[in-house]
Every structure is written in C-alpha cells, then in structure tokens.
Write an enzyme that holds these catalytic residues in place. Structure first.
Site, PDB file in Angstrom:
ATOM      1  N   SER A 126       0.832  -1.203   0.000  1.00 28.16           N
ATOM      2  CA  SER A 126       0.000   0.000   0.000  1.00 28.16           C
ATOM      3  C   SER A 126       0.866   1.251   0.000  1.00 28.16           C
ATOM      4  CB  SER A 126      -0.862  -0.027   1.264  1.00 28.16           C
ATOM      5  OG  SER A 126      -1.452   1.221   1.484  1.00 28.16           O
ATOM      6  N   TYR A 153      -2.668  -1.447  10.571  1.00 27.63           N
ATOM      7  CA  TYR A 153      -2.851  -1.986   9.216  1.00 27.63           C
ATOM      8  C   TYR A 153      -1.666  -1.589   8.327  1.00 27.63           C
ATOM      9  CZ  TYR A 153      -4.003  -1.827   4.319  1.00 27.63           C
ATOM     10  OH  TYR A 153      -3.912  -1.950   2.964  1.00 27.63           O
ATOM     11  N   LYS A 157       1.820  -3.794   6.453  1.00 25.95           N
ATOM     12  CA  LYS A 157       2.316  -3.778   5.069  1.00 25.95           C
ATOM     13  C   LYS A 157       3.806  -3.423   5.055  1.00 25.95           C
ATOM     14  CE  LYS A 157      -1.581  -4.816   3.125  1.00 25.95           C
ATOM     15  NZ  LYS A 157      -1.770  -6.105   2.473  1.00 25.95           N
TER      16      LYS A 157
HETATM   17  C1  WQD Z   1      -9.833   9.059   0.999  1.00 25.11           C
HETATM   18  C2  WQD Z   1     -10.080  10.525   1.306  1.00 25.11           C
HETATM   19  C3  WQD Z   1     -10.358  10.963   3.650  1.00 25.11           C
HETATM   20  C4  WQD Z   1     -14.097   8.660   4.037  1.00 25.11           C
HETATM   21  C5  WQD Z   1      -6.940   4.119   3.040  1.00 25.11           C
HETATM   22  C6  WQD Z   1      -5.763   3.371   3.621  1.00 25.11           C
HETATM   23  C7  WQD Z   1      -4.918   2.814   2.528  1.00 25.11           C
HETATM   24  C8  WQD Z   1      -5.730   1.955   1.599  1.00 25.11           C
HETATM   25  C9  WQD Z   1      -6.947   2.654   1.114  1.00 25.11           C
HETATM   26  C10 WQD Z   1      -6.712  -0.212   1.939  1.00 25.11           C
HETATM   27  C11 WQD Z   1      -9.323  11.038   2.531  1.00 25.11           C
HETATM   28  C12 WQD Z   1     -11.638  11.257   2.901  1.00 25.11           C
HETATM   29  C13 WQD Z   1     -12.936   9.266   3.576  1.00 25.11           C
HETATM   30  C14 WQD Z   1     -15.215   9.462   4.397  1.00 25.11           C
HETATM   31  C15 WQD Z   1     -13.947  11.436   3.798  1.00 25.11           C
HETATM   32  N1  WQD Z   1      -6.053   0.772   2.324  1.00 25.11           N
HETATM   33  N2  WQD Z   1     -12.857  10.635   3.451  1.00 25.11           N
HETATM   34  N3  WQD Z   1     -15.086  10.818   4.252  1.00 25.11           N
HETATM   35  O1  WQD Z   1      -7.265   7.124   3.692  1.00 25.11           O
HETATM   36  O2  WQD Z   1      -6.446   7.471   1.329  1.00 25.11           O
HETATM   37  O3  WQD Z   1      -6.461   5.208   2.285  1.00 25.11           O
HETATM   38  O4  WQD Z   1      -7.653   3.240   2.189  1.00 25.11           O
HETATM   39  O5  WQD Z   1      -7.238  -1.107   1.981  1.00 25.11           O
HETATM   40  O6  WQD Z   1      -3.900   2.082   3.096  1.00 25.11           O
HETATM   41  O7  WQD Z   1      -5.014   4.254   4.437  1.00 25.11           O
HETATM   42  O8  WQD Z   1      -8.618   6.252   1.692  1.00 25.11           O
HETATM   43  O9  WQD Z   1     -10.985   6.194   1.053  1.00 25.11           O
HETATM   44  O10 WQD Z   1     -10.384   6.194   3.516  1.00 25.11           O
HETATM   45  O11 WQD Z   1     -10.041   8.282   2.170  1.00 25.11           O
HETATM   46  O12 WQD Z   1     -13.896  12.665   3.692  1.00 25.11           O
HETATM   47  O13 WQD Z   1     -16.269   8.975   4.810  1.00 25.11           O
HETATM   48  O14 WQD Z   1     -11.469  10.692   1.622  1.00 25.11           O
HETATM   49  O15 WQD Z   1     -10.144  11.905   4.665  1.00 25.11           O
HETATM   50  O16 WQD Z   1      -8.970  12.364   2.267  1.00 25.11           O
HETATM   51  P1  WQD Z   1      -7.163   6.627   2.330  1.00 25.11           P
HETATM   52  P2  WQD Z   1     -10.065   6.650   2.135  1.00 25.11           P
END
Ligand code: WQD
Length: 344
Positions: A126, A153, A157
């Site tokens: 990741s 998590y 990785k």
């Molecule tokens: C994306 C953006 C949030 C939810 C994570 C893990 C990574 C990978 C993928 C996988 C950010 C914003 C999110 C919500 C929001 N892991 N957000 N409201 O954090 O980039 O990555 O998932 O299995 O290892 O860290 O992805 O989709 O959670 O967030 O505003 O309800 O959306 O703050 O800017 P992230 P995400």
C-alpha cells in the site's frame, strides 16, 4: 501447460477482479479464501463473467497444515498474496488480529512456498508505507517510514515489505513483486462483482456510493481546511480493472526472473473529496447530502503516485479515468444495493 496461480483472498474485492484478468491472460487460478470479508456469492458471479468453472478452496492463511497440504497437492507457478485484513480504524483496536493475519499469515504462506520450492510471489502492499509524503508525486525511491504510519494496518504492510526484502536477501532465486496500491475503486463493467464492505464503509468511494443508493444518509467530509486546492483531501483513485491488470502483468514479468521489484500502482492524478462527490453525483444523477466534520486522525492532505516505473518495466498504464470509475461503481452499486446479498 498453463501456469497455476494461487490467489489468496481470491474472492475479495481485489482478488476477484484479478482472477478475471489472470484467466484472460491464460493463467490457471486456484482461489483460496477464508470468507472473513468476502462472499461465496462472488464465485458463481465470477463463473458467469469468465464462463469458467472455478477452483476454490476454503483456506485461512495462518493455517500451516492446510497450506502444506495445498502445496503438496498442487504445483503452483506463483502466489498472488492478497489475503489480509484491511480496515484502518479496526486495526487500531485489534492490532493483534492485524499482525496475526497480515504478518504471520504472509510468513506462513512464504514458509510453505519455501518448503515446496515455489519462489514466485506477488504481494499487495500500500502507498501507506510512504508515511507523510516529502514530495509529490510519490515514486518508489521515496523513503518509507514505519514511524510515521499511524495505524497497525499500514504497519503490517511495512513489516511484510521488510520480511520480503530480507527473504530475498537470503536467497536471490526468489522473484518477489511488491505492488504499492493507491486507492482502488470501481467495479467490473458487468456490474456482477464489486466492493461489498461489511458494515459501514471506511473508504470514501464505497461510502459515497452507499449514500447515493440510499443506504446511508450523508457523506461526512473529513476536513475542508487542508492545504489543497479546495481544502479537502486529495488521493490517487485507481480503477480496480487497472489494478488487476497490474497483477497479471507482474506475473508475466516473473518469466524474466526479475528478483525483487517494487512498483507503485496509481494513475498519477489526484482528486479531492469534493471532486469525487460531484463525480458520483453526475453519474448517479443524485444530489448527495454532505457534512463537513473534523479531520480524521492520521490523514495526510495529498497523496498521488508516479507510476512510470511500472509503465517502463511492466508495460502497465492506467487506462480508465474518473468517469469510468464512477460509471462502473454506480453500475455495481445500483444493481446490487445490498452488495452480494442482492438477488442476481
Ligand atoms: C480518501 C479521502 C479521507 C471517508 C486508506 C488506507 C490505505 C488503503 C486505502 C486499503 C481522505 C476522505 C474518507 C469518508 C472522507 N487501504 N474521506 N469521508 O485514507 O487514502 O487510504 O484506504 O485497503 O492504506 O489508508 O482512503 O478512502 O479512507 O479516504 O472525507 O467517509 O477521503 O479523509 O482524504 P485513504 P479513504
């Protein structure tokens, strides 16, 4: 004879899409899954898409004896190791489960491979391993930083990447390809398979699509005061099809005996939370209720990839754009408002 690939976590969101691309590219596949975050209903749907009867085995990757038996009974060419727990928030409250499944589980698979002399391995890592970016876009030379990873998590990785590097250091007859995913989204164009989180989604796109379909009331935007063009977090969203292609091309690369390689798999384009919401609104034709809330702990303002190494060495390039991601996600979500438990 076709090469047989063991796909651990093969019924999950990423695994199921990889299976399709592997079969298209002429590999044989054995799907192994413990169904902890996947649905058995995925299998008949995959069979419908591929027109093939699939080989599936119930397997927990922490079960040494079961792995030993599986490797005794099958001559694998390579393992695509995707089986893992992946909920960032949950990992904070259940660290032992995360290290057990993701680190010990991987070591158990590697140990069975070593014992049975199967030394081709593709690992799902990741972009989390980079920690807070020192510069953007992130290339593979960017330092990884375990101390900056704010959740177990992500640390699993990071730890597994080190296990793999040390394993390769001890025996360079291994071929190990580490794929650092950015943010996988979308679904197969058939709308038969897609992401089906258990409970409320942790990730942005499944959350937005469940609001669009009426399962959840509103999208919470985690902060709008970041140093980004519109103040909301910017990420590199990649279509699951492109991600799956990256796996199949990695398996082809193994023919060249590449040794240990690490590739970013992202599009290179960053989109903000607000841009993602309006893209889904456009595709679904629905106006979504949103609310600005506090920043989520551990989030960084912007993350996007330089994936040119994968282009040069794997011949991989993302071909799907934001519109494709939203169309395919909405096709899946609107046809299956309750995921795999929706009658097909
Ligand atoms: C994306 C953006 C949030 C939810 C994570 C893990 C990574 C990978 C993928 C996988 C950010 C914003 C999110 C919500 C929001 N892991 N957000 N409201 O954090 O980039 O990555 O998932 O299995 O290892 O860290 O992805 O989709 O959670 O967030 O505003 O309800 O959306 O703050 O800017 P992230 P995400």
């Amino acid at each position: 004879m076709s090469k047989l690939i063991l796909v651990t976590g093969g019924a999950g969101f990423i695994g199921s899409h990889c299976v399709i691309e592997l079969l298209i590219d002429g590999f044989e596949v054995l799907i192994a899954d413990n169904w902890s975050n996947s649905s058995k209903e995925c299998i008949p749907r995959l069979e419908k898409i591929t027109g093939r009867k699939l080989n599936v085995v119930d397997l927990d990757v922490t079960d040494r004896d079961a792995l030993d038996k599986l490797f005794s009974e099958n001559q694998f060419y390579a393992v695509l190791h995707l089986a893992a727990l992946k909920a960032v928030g949950e990992s904070v409250s259940k660290p032992l489960e995360y290290y057990w499944n993701n680190v010990y589980g991987t070591m158990t698979v590697l140990d069975a491979m070593k014992k049975h002399n199967v030394k081709n391995f593709v690992f799902s890592s990741s972009a989390t391993v980079y920690g807070t970016p020192n510069y953007l876009p992130l290339d593979e030379k960017h330092p990884t930083n375990g101390d900056q990873i704010t959740n177990p998590y992500g640390k699993t990785k990071y730890v597994v990447e080190h296990v793999l590097k040390d394993l390769y250091g001890s025996d360079n007859s291994w071929n190990i390809i580490i794929l650092r995913y950015f943010n996988p989204v979308g679904a197969h164009e058939s709308g038969l398979i897609g992401e089906d989180p258990r409970g409320p989604p942790n990730n942005l796109m499944p959350f937005i699509s469940q609001v669009a379909v009426g399962r959840l009331p509103e999208v919470k935007i985690f902060g709008n005061d970041y140093d980004t063009p519109d103040g909301t977090g910017v990420r590199d969203y990649i279509h699951i099809y492109d991600l799956a292609r990256g796996h199949s091309l990695s398996l082809k690369k193994i023919d060249e005996n590449p040794g240990l390689k690490i590739y970013n798999i992202g599009t290179g384009i960053g989109y903000s939370v607000l841009e993602m919401i309006s893209a889904v609104e456009k595709t679904s034709g629905k106006k979504l209720k949103t609310r600005i809330v506090e920043r989520r702990g551990g989030d960084v303002p912007s993350v996007y990839a330089d994936s040119s190494l994968a282009t040069r060495e794997l011949g991989w390039k993302a071909v799907k754009n934001l519109n494709d991601m939203c169309q395919d996600l909405w096709n899946w979500q609107s046809k299956n408002p309750n995921g795999f438990s929706t009658p097909n």
